[in-house]
Design an enzyme around this catalytic site. Structure first.
Site, short mmCIF file in Angstrom:
data_model
loop_
_atom_site.label_atom_id
_atom_site.label_comp_id
_atom_site.label_asym_id
_atom_site.label_seq_id
_atom_site.Cartn_x
_atom_site.Cartn_y
_atom_site.Cartn_z
N GLU A 1 -19.38 43.71 62.16
CA GLU A 1 -20.76 43.29 61.89
C GLU A 1 -21.19 43.85 60.55
O GLU A 1 -21.23 43.15 59.55
CB GLU A 1 -21.70 43.75 63.01
CG GLU A 1 -23.14 43.31 62.80
CD GLU A 1 -24.08 43.88 63.86
OE1 GLU A 1 -25.21 43.38 63.94
OE2 GLU A 1 -23.70 44.81 64.59
N HIS B 1 -18.26 46.44 69.66
CA HIS B 1 -19.00 46.03 68.48
C HIS B 1 -18.11 46.29 67.26
O HIS B 1 -17.78 47.44 66.96
CB HIS B 1 -20.28 46.85 68.34
CG HIS B 1 -21.45 46.31 69.10
ND1 HIS B 1 -21.57 46.45 70.46
CD2 HIS B 1 -22.57 45.65 68.68
CE1 HIS B 1 -22.72 45.92 70.86
NE2 HIS B 1 -23.34 45.42 69.80
#
Length: 370
Positions: free
Chosen positions: A210, A207
């Site tokens: 973002e 991840h």
């Protein structure tokens, strides 16, 4: 000649699709949350009305920050603390995705989140895998599920979870990820886990990009060696577009595009977490135009009230995409999956391309799949 098969929401649902970024604890059916809460004695749900609960999750996730978005998981994780619950949720996940036309999916979850009532990490993983196999069987083999084990980046268990990913890679687990809040928890905090995975020839995504910007992406790629980027939305910050539409890529953006690093983009979720203001202004439009390795994903189907089909339908409505574009997104995702080359090629040649062949004429071929 007009295409006899217009790109409608129902037609999109029937088309074969591939999903790379979907969280198990973010995709429960509202009814299942209520029934599991009742069975386990979990009393903290905001409502036990099915329609109201589904609406509550979506509204809570629309707060506009990643941190507030993540708070909604207290309830889904709260009812997933038994083997029976994990099996049921995983089975229903596979069936729901297959019903949406998904033929291959990589579903991720953090095993450490389901040990509050004494389950071991091994028991959690085995229960989830049993549920996925049950769900696959219930669909008549219409879908295959691969699992990604997540470590929570704010905790200190990434090396332990990475070892579990390697231990179970011949039993349904296809890779590793780190999830959770990006700000203050850079991916380099987990370098020992990523070094171990590389030594073990194991796959992992991260991840990144973002809620945090280019430094997060740079660290994930250049320090940690990520094969894919979870979201990667902020790579657009390294692209300048002139008034005439000419794009100038910075060094990092060029690297990501040149190396065909997959971007696991989740449009609706990105809007909810504040990573993008709207579908129309989402970087996916520009990144697709520039032929980055873009894939379309759900992130959390319950919180975003979405499916792969609805995400694609929103892109079609906003950007005017056709069947060739949707096939391109799908082939991109299948090429980027963490299963073996032969398996990927088989799905592309024998499932995905034939599925779209019925929906696209020769004149509609996409100019550059990849």
């Amino acid at each position: 000649m007009s295409n006899p098969n217009p790109v409608t929401p129902e037609a999109i649902r029937r088309a074969p699709k591939v999903l790379l970024h979907d969280h198990l604890d973010g995709g429960l059916r509202p009814r299942t949350v209520i029934e599991l809460a009742d069975a386990s004695g979990y009393v903290d749900l905001p409502t036990t009305d099915e329609a109201e609960l589904g609406q509550w999750f979506t509204e809570a996730a629309n707060a506009g920050t990643l941190e507030r978005y993540l708070e909604t998981f207290a309830h889904t994780c709260g009812v997933m603390q038994s083997e029976e619950a994990l099996v049921r949720v995983a089975s229903e996940c596979a069936q729901d995705l297959a019903d949406d036309g998904v033929v291959y999916a990589e579903v991720r979850y953090a095993p450490e989140l389901f040990t509050e009532k004494g389950l071991s990490l091994d028991t959690v993983i085995q229960a989830v895998e049993a549920g996925f196999r049950e769900g696959e069987k219930a669909t008549g083999g219409k879908i295959r599920i691969g699992t990604l084990l997540c470590a929570m980046r704010q905790n200190a268990r990434s090396a332990e979870i990475a070892e579990m990913a390697v231990r179970y890679r011949d039993h349904g687990v296809v890779g590793f990820d780190i999830a959770g809040p990006e700000a203050g928890f850079p991916p380099t905090r987990n370098l020992d886990a990523f070094e171990y995975l590389r030594q073990q020839n194991a796959h992992f995504t991260i991840h990144a990009g973002e809620s945090f910007g280019l430094p997060s992406i740079w660290e994930a790629l250049q320090h940690c060696g990520a094969e894919r980027l979870g979201h990667g939305v902020r790579i657009v910050d390294d692209i300048k577009v002139d008034p005439d539409g000419t794009a100038h890529l910075g060094r990092l953006a060029s690297y990501v595009r040149d190396r065909r690093i997959p971007l696991e983009m989740c449009p609706s979720s990105n809007i909810q977490t504040g990573a993008a203001p709207s579908i129309a202004e989402h970087p996916i439009g520009l990144l697709t135009k520039l032929r980055f390795r873009v894939t379309v994903n759900t992130d959390n189907r319950l919180m975003s009230g979405c499916s792969v089909s609805s995400e694609m339908a929103a892109l079609v409505e906003t950007f005017g995409y056709g069947w060739a574009d949707l096939r391109w997104f799908t082939v991109n995702a299948m090429k980027s999956a963490f299963i073996g080359f032969d398996e990927r090629l088989d799905l592309i040649n024998n499932v995905i391309k034939p599925g779209y062949a019925a929906l696209i004429d020769e004149a509609g071929r996409h100019p550059s799949e990849g």
